[in-house]
Scaffold this motif. Structure first.
Motif, PDB file in Angstrom:
ATOM      1  N   GLY A  37       1.962   6.566   7.191  1.00  9.36           N
ATOM      2  CA  GLY A  37       0.931   7.226   6.389  1.00  9.36           C
ATOM      3  C   GLY A  37      -0.462   6.896   6.881  1.00  9.36           C
ATOM      4  N   VAL A  38      -0.716   5.619   7.169  1.00 11.68           N
ATOM      5  CA  VAL A  38      -2.026   5.204   7.684  1.00 11.68           C
ATOM      6  C   VAL A  38      -2.307   5.863   9.031  1.00 11.68           C
ATOM      7  N   LEU A  39      -1.284   5.918   9.897  1.00 15.35           N
ATOM      8  CA  LEU A  39      -1.451   6.522  11.213  1.00 15.35           C
ATOM      9  C   LEU A  39      -1.800   8.006  11.105  1.00 15.35           C
ATOM     10  N   VAL A  40      -1.107   8.716  10.222  1.00  9.84           N
ATOM     11  CA  VAL A  40      -1.376  10.148  10.019  1.00  9.84           C
ATOM     12  C   VAL A  40      -2.802  10.362   9.527  1.00  9.84           C
ATOM     13  N   MET A  41      -3.223   9.543   8.551  1.00  9.25           N
ATOM     14  CA  MET A  41      -4.575   9.696   8.012  1.00  9.25           C
ATOM     15  C   MET A  41      -5.641   9.337   9.036  1.00  9.25           C
ATOM     16  N   CYS A  42      -5.351   8.349   9.889  1.00  7.13           N
ATOM     17  CA  CYS A  42      -6.291   8.009  10.971  1.00  7.13           C
ATOM     18  C   CYS A  42      -6.441   9.182  11.934  1.00  7.13           C
ATOM     19  N   CYS A  43      -5.322   9.826  12.238  1.00  5.27           N
ATOM     20  CA  CYS A  43      -5.374  10.993  13.130  1.00  5.27           C
ATOM     21  C   CYS A  43      -6.183  12.126  12.491  1.00  5.27           C
ATOM     22  N   TRP A  44      -5.975  12.350  11.200  1.00  4.97           N
ATOM     23  CA  TRP A  44      -6.711  13.403  10.501  1.00  4.97           C
ATOM     24  C   TRP A  44      -8.207  13.088  10.461  1.00  4.97           C
ATOM     25  N   PHE A  45      -8.551  11.815  10.265  1.00  3.87           N
ATOM     26  CA  PHE A  45      -9.950  11.378  10.284  1.00  3.87           C
ATOM     27  C   PHE A  45     -10.562  11.610  11.669  1.00  3.87           C
ATOM     28  N   SER A  46      -9.793  11.308  12.702  1.00  4.50           N
ATOM     29  CA  SER A  46     -10.272  11.500  14.076  1.00  4.50           C
ATOM     30  C   SER A  46     -10.508  12.977  14.376  1.00  4.50           C
ATOM     31  N   ILE A  47      -9.639  13.834  13.857  1.00  4.61           N
ATOM     32  CA  ILE A  47      -9.803  15.275  14.061  1.00  4.61           C
ATOM     33  C   ILE A  47     -11.104  15.760  13.426  1.00  4.61           C
ATOM     34  N   LEU A  54     -12.382   5.992   4.354  1.00  4.67           N
ATOM     35  CA  LEU A  54     -11.635   4.829   4.849  1.00  4.67           C
ATOM     36  C   LEU A  54     -10.637   4.334   3.798  1.00  4.67           C
ATOM     37  N   MET A  55     -11.057   4.375   2.531  1.00  3.25           N
ATOM     38  CA  MET A  55     -10.136   3.995   1.460  1.00  3.25           C
ATOM     39  C   MET A  55      -8.968   4.985   1.369  1.00  3.25           C
ATOM     40  N   HIS A  56      -9.276   6.246   1.686  1.00  8.01           N
ATOM     41  CA  HIS A  56      -8.225   7.268   1.684  1.00  8.01           C
ATOM     42  C   HIS A  56      -7.203   6.994   2.786  1.00  8.01           C
ATOM     43  N   ILE A  57      -7.657   6.413   3.882  1.00 10.72           N
ATOM     44  CA  ILE A  57      -6.744   6.047   4.969  1.00 10.72           C
ATOM     45  C   ILE A  57      -5.851   4.882   4.530  1.00 10.72           C
ATOM     46  N   MET A  58      -6.481   3.845   3.963  1.00 12.62           N
ATOM     47  CA  MET A  58      -5.729   2.655   3.573  1.00 12.62           C
ATOM     48  C   MET A  58      -4.809   2.924   2.384  1.00 12.62           C
ATOM     49  N   PHE A  59      -5.286   3.746   1.446  1.00 14.36           N
ATOM     50  CA  PHE A  59      -4.511   4.025   0.233  1.00 14.36           C
ATOM     51  C   PHE A  59      -4.164   5.511   0.190  1.00 14.36           C
ATOM     52  N   TRP A  60      -3.548   5.993   1.255  1.00  9.75           N
ATOM     53  CA  TRP A  60      -3.254   7.423   1.393  1.00  9.75           C
ATOM     54  C   TRP A  60      -2.323   7.935   0.297  1.00  9.75           C
ATOM     55  N   PHE A  61      -1.599   7.029  -0.318  1.00 12.15           N
ATOM     56  CA  PHE A  61      -0.645   7.398  -1.372  1.00 12.15           C
ATOM     57  C   PHE A  61      -1.315   7.491  -2.742  1.00 12.15           C
ATOM     58  N   ASN A  62      -2.606   7.173  -2.822  1.00 15.29           N
ATOM     59  CA  ASN A  62      -3.319   7.136  -4.100  1.00 15.29           C
ATOM     60  C   ASN A  62      -4.208   8.374  -4.243  1.00 15.29           C
ATOM     61  N   PRO A  63      -3.842   9.339  -5.092  1.00 15.01           N
ATOM     62  CA  PRO A  63      -4.643  10.560  -5.242  1.00 15.01           C
ATOM     63  C   PRO A  63      -6.003  10.315  -5.891  1.00 15.01           C
ATOM     64  N   LEU A  64      -6.172   9.180  -6.577  1.00 11.01           N
ATOM     65  CA  LEU A  64      -7.429   8.914  -7.264  1.00 11.01           C
ATOM     66  C   LEU A  64      -8.569   8.633  -6.285  1.00 11.01           C
ATOM     67  N   VAL A  65      -8.254   8.234  -5.052  1.00 13.54           N
ATOM     68  CA  VAL A  65      -9.298   8.043  -4.045  1.00 13.54           C
ATOM     69  C   VAL A  65      -9.988   9.379  -3.769  1.00 13.54           C
ATOM     70  N   PHE A  66      -9.208  10.439  -3.673  1.00 12.51           N
ATOM     71  CA  PHE A  66      -9.763  11.774  -3.458  1.00 12.51           C
ATOM     72  C   PHE A  66     -10.640  12.188  -4.637  1.00 12.51           C
ATOM     73  N   VAL A  67     -10.215  11.849  -5.865  1.00 10.14           N
ATOM     74  CA  VAL A  67     -11.006  12.188  -7.048  1.00 10.14           C
ATOM     75  C   VAL A  67     -12.341  11.455  -7.011  1.00 10.14           C
ATOM     76  N   TYR A  68     -12.310  10.180  -6.656  1.00 12.51           N
ATOM     77  CA  TYR A  68     -13.549   9.411  -6.527  1.00 12.51           C
ATOM     78  C   TYR A  68     -14.467  10.046  -5.482  1.00 12.51           C
ATOM     79  N   GLN A  69     -13.913  10.424  -4.346  1.00 16.93           N
ATOM     80  CA  GLN A  69     -14.705  11.019  -3.268  1.00 16.93           C
ATOM     81  C   GLN A  69     -15.322  12.344  -3.719  1.00 16.93           C
ATOM     82  N   LYS A  70     -14.550  13.130  -4.448  1.00 15.86           N
ATOM     83  CA  LYS A  70     -15.054  14.402  -4.949  1.00 15.86           C
ATOM     84  C   LYS A  70     -16.196  14.193  -5.934  1.00 15.86           C
TER      85      LYS A  70
END
Length: 481
Positions: free
Chosen positions: A100-110, A183-199
C-alpha cells in the motif's frame, strides 16, 4: 499496532466532527488551519500517552474493542523453513502495508511528475515573490510552493486577480499543509479520514485567499468566480484556483459576516475532548490487568504453580483456571501439589487419591511483587526512556521471543504444537532465574527455557524505592504451518 490505529482513527473522527459541527462555518480561518494540523498530529500522539494522574481501571465490558485485539501477552510462533527467502519471512500484514505504501508513493511521484512536466512545457517568468509559469494552450490556474501556473488562454484582465489570489497561498505556505497530509496519506493509506482532513484544509486555504483578496473589492471577486470555467489539475496537493465543487462554498463564505470574537470560545471545546482522550488512553482494563500474569506451570517433581495478581481478590478467569487445574490434577490419581501465589502470599494444595488432602497458607518474601502489581516494573533494555515502561516491556519481550525462537525438527516430525506457559523471576539485581514451564511436551518446554535464558539483564523492579524480585509469566503458542 491494531489498537494504536483504531484509537488514532477514532480520535480523528471525533476531532473532525467537532470541526464540522462547531468551527467550520466560522470565519476564524487561521485558527481553523491550526486546528486541522494540530488535531491530526494530536491523534497520532495521544494513543502513546499514559498520564499516571489520570490512570484508572475500567471494567472489561466498557472497553470498545473486541478482546482478541488485546491479547498482547500471548505470542504465537510458527515452524519455518530455515532456507526461506526474505519475502517468505515477512508476515502478510506487513506485506500488505508495504505494498500500500509503495503504491501511494508511486501515485505521489506521478503527481510530482505532472507538475514538473507542466513547468517544463510552460514559459517561466521569475518575479520577486513568486515564479509564474505560463502553460501554452491551457486555462489551468493553480499554485505549488512559489510557482503559480497560469494557462495561456486565460484573459489578461483576469490574470491579475488570479495571481493576487494565488500569492496568498504562496506567502502563507499553504502547499506545506497539503504536502503534510499527502505524506500522511502515504503512511496511512488505509485511513480515509486523512483524505477528509486534506479536503478540509484545501477548502480552508481557498477561504483564506478569498478573504484576503476581497478586502479591496468583493464584487470583483464574485464576478471572477462566476465568470469562466477554468481547467483543473487532478493533483491533491496543489492550490487550485478553480474547483467546481468549491465555488458555491467560497461564495457563501465571502458573503458571511466576520464572526464575533466571542465565538472563539468554541475552541475551548478542544480541552474537554483532549482530556477525555487522555483519560481513555490512561485507563487500563481490569480483566487485562488482573489476568496479565496468569499462568499455570508444571515441574518434573509433580508440582504445579498458578501465579495470580491478587490471591485475596482473584478474577473470575483466575478462579476458572485454578479449578481447571485442580480437576486435571485430581484425574491423575497420584500425589500432586498445586501452589497458587501472588508474590506476597501463597496457598499450597496437596492432592492425593483423587481429592484435596491438605491446604497450607504461606507468606512469601516481602521483596517479591508480581508484574501486575509492582508500581515500577523492571525496565527492559531499550525501554529506559519510554513513557510507558510496562507496555514497552511487553513489546520488547515479544520481540525477544520472536527473534530467538526456533522449532526443533524432532518436534516438527512428531507434529508437536500447543501452548507452553512459562514463569520466571527478574531478581533484585535484574537477572533471570527460576524458569519454570508447562507445555504439551518437554521438547517445546526446553525451547522456551532456552529463549528465556537469553533475556538480557534488566533494571530491577522497584517498590517503595527499593529493588524487588518480580515474577513474570507469558504464554507462548507453537503452531505448525
Amino acid at each position: 499496532m491494531i489498537q494504536y490505529v483504531l484509537e488514532s482513527l477514532v480520535f480523528q473522527l471525533i476531532f473532525l466532527l467537532t470541526y464540522d459541527l462547531f468551527l467550520k462555518k466560522e470565519t476564524f480561518f487561521q485558527w481553523n488551519r491550526i486546528y486541522l494540523i494540530g488535531t491530526f498530529t494530536l491523534s497520532l500522539i495521544l494513543p502513546w500517552i499514559r498520564i499516571e494522574a489520570l490512570q484508572a481501571l475500567v471494567p472489561n465490558e466498557l472497553i470498545a474493542y473486541p478482546s482478541f485485539l488485546w491479547q498482547l501477552d500471548e505470542i504465537t510462533v510458527y515452524s519455518k523453513n530455515n532456507n526461506e527467502g526474505f519475502f517468505e519471512s515477512i508476515s502478510w500484514e506487513h506485506m500488505v502495508f508495504g505494498i500500500g505504501v509503495l503504491v501511494m508513493c508511486c501515485w505521489f511521484s506521478i503527481k510530482l511528475f505532472q507538475i514538473l512536466r507542466l513547468k517544463h512545457k510552460g514559459v517561466v517568468h521569475y518575479h520577486k515573490d513568486y515564479t509564474k509559469i505560463v502553460v501554452p494552450k491551457s486555462e489551468t490556474a493553480f499554485s505549488f510552493f512559489r510557482n503559480i501556473f497560469l494557462g495561456q488562454d486565460i484573459k489578461q484582465d483576469k490574470q491579475r486577480q488570479i495571481i493576487a489570489h494565488e500569492l496568498v497561498h504562496v506567502r502563507q505556505l499553504h502547499t506545506i499543509d497539503l504536502i503534510f497530509f499527502e505524506l500522511m496519506h502515504i503512511m496511512f493509506w488505509f485511513n480515509p479520514l486523512v483524505f477528509v482532513y486534506q479536503k478540509r484544509a484545501s477548502e480552508l486555504h481557498e477561504f483564506i485567499a478569498d478573504s484576503e483578496v476581497s478586502k479591496g473589492n468583493k464584487k470583483e471577486q464574485y464576478q471572477l468566480l462566476l465568470s469562466d470555467v477554468f481547467q483543473t489539475q487532478n493533483i491533491s496537493f496543489v492550490n487550485q484556483f478553480f474547483k467546481k465543487s468549491l465555488i458555491k462554498k467560497r461564495i457563501v463564505m465571502l458573503q458571511k459576516e466576520k464572526s464575533g470574537k466571542i465565538y472563539r470560545l468554541k475552541y475551548l471545546l478542544l480541552l474537554p475532548v483532549t482530556v477525555s482522550m487522555l483519560l481513555y488512553t490512561s485507563c487500563e482494563d481490569v480483566e487485562n490487568e488482573k489476568g496479565r500474569i496468569v499462568s499455570s506451570i508444571r515441574q518434573d517433581n509433580n508440582e504445579s504453580f498458578l501465579v495470580v495478581n491478587d490471591l485475596n481478590n482473584m478474577s473470575e478467569s483466575e478462579k476458572n483456571i485454578q479449578q481447571r487445574l485442580i480437576d486435571e490434577l485430581i484425574e491423575l490419581k497420584s500425589a500432586q501439589t498445586l501452589m497458587v501465589e501472588d508474590g506476597s502470599n501463597s496457598i499450597k494444595l496437596h492432592i492425593d487419591e483423587g481429592e484435596i488432602k491438605k491446604m497450607e497458607v504461606q507468606k512469601s518474601s516481602a521483596n517479591s511483587v508480581p508484574f501486575g502489581k509492582v508500581p515500577d516494573v523492571p525496565i527492559f533494555r531499550g525501554c529506559e526512556g519510554a513513557t510507558d515502561t510496562r507496555s514497552c516491556f511487553m513489546e520488547k519481550m515479544q520481540e525477544h521471543i520472536k527473534k530467538h525462537f526456533y522449532y526443533p525438527k524432532e518436534a516438527q516430525d512428531k507434529g508437536l504444537e500447543g501452548r507452553v506457559n512459562v514463569i520466571f523471576t527478574i531478581t533484585e539485581e535484574g537477572f533471570i532465574k527460576d524458569i519454570k514451564t508447562k507445555g504439551p511436551d518437554k521438547i517445546l518446554e526446553d525451547v522456551v527455557v532456552d529463549i528465556i535464558s537469553k533475556l538480557p539483564r534488566m533494571q530491577p523492579g522497584k517498590h517503595n524505592g527499593e529493588n524487588i524480585s518480580v515474577p513474570f509469566s507469558i504464554p507462548i503458542i507453537f503452531e505448525l504451518d
